[in-house]
Write an enzyme that holds these catalytic residues in place. Structure first.
Site, PDB file in Angstrom:
ATOM      1  N   ASP A 184      -7.820  -2.839  14.269  1.00 10.65           N
ATOM      2  CA  ASP A 184      -9.180  -3.159  13.839  1.00 10.65           C
ATOM      3  C   ASP A 184      -9.219  -4.373  12.912  1.00 10.65           C
ATOM      4  O   ASP A 184     -10.232  -4.655  12.281  1.00 10.65           O
ATOM      5  CB  ASP A 184      -9.815  -1.932  13.155  1.00 10.65           C
ATOM      6  CG  ASP A 184      -9.016  -1.451  11.942  1.00 10.65           C
ATOM      7  OD1 ASP A 184      -8.032  -2.131  11.550  1.00 10.65           O
ATOM      8  OD2 ASP A 184      -9.368  -0.401  11.378  1.00 10.65           O
TER       9      ASP A 184
ATOM     10  N   GLU B 221      -9.738  -2.030   5.429  1.00  9.15           N
ATOM     11  CA  GLU B 221     -10.372  -1.742   6.708  1.00  9.15           C
ATOM     12  C   GLU B 221     -11.627  -2.605   6.875  1.00  9.15           C
ATOM     13  O   GLU B 221     -12.109  -3.199   5.901  1.00  9.15           O
ATOM     14  CB  GLU B 221     -10.747  -0.247   6.758  1.00  9.15           C
ATOM     15  CG  GLU B 221      -9.554   0.711   6.683  1.00  9.15           C
ATOM     16  CD  GLU B 221      -8.771   0.799   8.013  1.00  9.15           C
ATOM     17  OE1 GLU B 221      -8.763  -0.167   8.782  1.00  9.15           O
ATOM     18  OE2 GLU B 221      -8.165   1.872   8.256  1.00  9.15           O
TER      19      GLU B 221
ATOM     20  N   HIS C 147      -7.321  -4.871  10.180  1.00  9.34           N
ATOM     21  CA  HIS C 147      -7.009  -4.665   8.751  1.00  9.34           C
ATOM     22  C   HIS C 147      -5.695  -5.344   8.369  1.00  9.34           C
ATOM     23  O   HIS C 147      -4.783  -5.467   9.186  1.00  9.34           O
ATOM     24  CB  HIS C 147      -7.007  -3.175   8.363  1.00  9.34           C
ATOM     25  CG  HIS C 147      -5.900  -2.352   8.923  1.00  9.34           C
ATOM     26  ND1 HIS C 147      -6.115  -1.215   9.674  1.00  9.34           N
ATOM     27  CD2 HIS C 147      -4.541  -2.462   8.839  1.00  9.34           C
ATOM     28  CE1 HIS C 147      -4.958  -0.676  10.005  1.00  9.34           C
ATOM     29  NE2 HIS C 147      -3.984  -1.419   9.520  1.00  9.34           N
TER      30      HIS C 147
ATOM     31  N   ASP D 258       0.812  -1.223   0.000  1.00  8.44           N
ATOM     32  CA  ASP D 258       0.000   0.000   0.000  1.00  8.44           C
ATOM     33  C   ASP D 258       0.844   1.271   0.000  1.00  8.44           C
ATOM     34  O   ASP D 258       2.050   1.229   0.238  1.00  8.44           O
ATOM     35  CB  ASP D 258      -0.946   0.012   1.210  1.00  8.44           C
ATOM     36  CG  ASP D 258      -0.306  -0.594   2.459  1.00  8.44           C
ATOM     37  OD1 ASP D 258       0.919  -0.461   2.630  1.00  8.44           O
ATOM     38  OD2 ASP D 258      -1.018  -1.206   3.268  1.00  8.44           O
TER      39      ASP D 258
HETATM   40  C1  F6R Z   1       1.345  -1.374   6.140  1.00  9.25           C
HETATM   41  C2  F6R Z   1       0.107  -2.118   6.273  1.00  9.25           C
HETATM   42  C3  F6R Z   1      -0.694  -2.096   7.534  1.00  9.25           C
HETATM   43  C4  F6R Z   1       0.157  -2.279   8.794  1.00  9.25           C
HETATM   44  C5  F6R Z   1      -0.738  -2.191  10.019  1.00  9.25           C
HETATM   45  C6  F6R Z   1       0.056  -2.335  11.307  1.00  9.25           C
HETATM   46  O1  F6R Z   1       1.917  -1.574   4.866  1.00  9.25           O
HETATM   47  O2  F6R Z   1      -0.289  -2.701   5.329  1.00  9.25           O
HETATM   48  O3  F6R Z   1      -1.647  -3.137   7.477  1.00  9.25           O
HETATM   49  O4  F6R Z   1       0.795  -3.515   8.734  1.00  9.25           O
HETATM   50  O5  F6R Z   1      -1.398  -0.974  10.023  1.00  9.25           O
HETATM   51  O6  F6R Z   1       0.905  -1.246  11.459  1.00  9.25           O
HETATM   52  P1  F6R Z   1       2.036  -1.233  12.577  1.00  9.25           P
HETATM   53  O7  F6R Z   1       2.984  -2.325  12.224  1.00  9.25           O
HETATM   54  O8  F6R Z   1       2.671   0.115  12.469  1.00  9.25           O
HETATM   55  O9  F6R Z   1       1.343  -1.492  13.866  1.00  9.25           O
END
Ligand code: F6R
Length: 262
Positions: A136, A143, A138, A67
């Site tokens: 959440d 989401e 994701h 992403d």
């Molecule tokens: C990032 C991504 C997100 C993160 C998630 C957890 O490329 O795809 O799904 O893996 O938001 O983020 P952290 O590791 O910062 O808690």
């Protein structure tokens, strides 16, 4: 799903990096799917060390990122492009032909998403996809409510996610929109490593592993995937009902299965 619970983030990241290194050594032209965020940072650091200290060759791999924020130029310090150059592409010595990220600055985002999917189709499938998870549930930036059949597209971040990501923005101005690979695009990877550390992820992990498969917890779709490894520290694993069973499975792993980590 293989749930691997280790005493801390360091131990879990070491094992995850060993799985990645084993694949890269055996299949030098493999395709890796990268996540960003705080969770995989240790794993990436260990990959960088393996390149510099053990001379592991990353020059033939291809990579795709999950992403990117919409509207952040690639040289913005909070863009995922910037993160990847700093933590992965630079340390692993990857050249621009090797890596791919969605272009969040594209004039036509819809076309960009279609073209990104096309590139994955041409060069893929992704052999090994690395994932983090949001509080959440994701994965990527799919989401809650995301279609389990979704592909790369524009998504709007939840306020929970924007709040969680504020720490990575100097001005705390987290964009509202992202381009993310869809749940179906992620599910087409041959193997998936999901990493989660800390108490804040315990609920999402319990729902992902032991709850119903539902678009309300996007990561629960992984229950359908034939080859997922979930690397957890004790805190992230703390709400799993079958915690002791997962620990037992890992302790009793037959030696031939451990060959994946060498
Ligand atoms: C990032 C991504 C997100 C993160 C998630 C957890 O490329 O795809 O799904 O893996 O938001 O983020 P952290 O590791 O910062 O808690």
């Amino acid at each position: 799903m293989e749930v691997i619970i280790l005493e801390n983030q360091q131990a879990a990241s070491e094992l995850a990096s060993k799985r990645i290194l084993s694949l890269v050594t055996q299949t030098p032209n493999c395709v890796l799917g990268f996540a960003t965020g705080s969770t995989p940072l240790k794993t990436y650091e260990l990959l960088g060390e393996a390149k510099s200290q053990q001379n592991i060759d990353f020059s033939k791999i291809t990579s795709f990122n999950l992403d990117e924020y919409v509207g952040l130029p690639t040289d913005h310090a909070s863009s995922y492009s910037y993160y990847m150059h700093q933590h992965v592409f630079g340390p692993l010595g990857l050249s621009p032909e090797q890596y791919h990220l969605p272009n969040g600055m594209a004039a036509n985002i819809e076309l960009e998403c279609q073209q990104y999917e096309q590139k994955i189709k041409e060069r893929g499938p992704i052999d090994l996809q690395i994932l983090g998870i949001g509080r959440d549930g994701h994965i990527g930036f799919n989401e809650p409510g995301s279609s389990l059949g979704s592909r790369t597209r524009l998504k709007t971040l939840t306020e929970t996610t924007r709040g969680d990501n504020k720490a990575h923005f100097q001005d705390q101005r987290v964009p509202y929109h992202v381009v993310t690979m869809g749940i179906q695009s992620i599910m087409e990877a041959s193997e998936i490593l999901l990493l989660a550390f800390g108490d804040a992820k315990a609920d999402a992990i319990a729902k992902t592993v032991e709850g119903p498969i539902t678009a309300s917890v996007p990561a629960s779709a992984l229950q359908y995937h034939p080859k997922v490894k979930i690397f957890l520290d004790l805190a992230a694993a703390s709400k799993l009902q079958n915690l002791e069973y997962y620990q037992e499975v890992y302790r009793k792993k037959p030696a031939w299965q451990l060959a994946e980590f060498i």
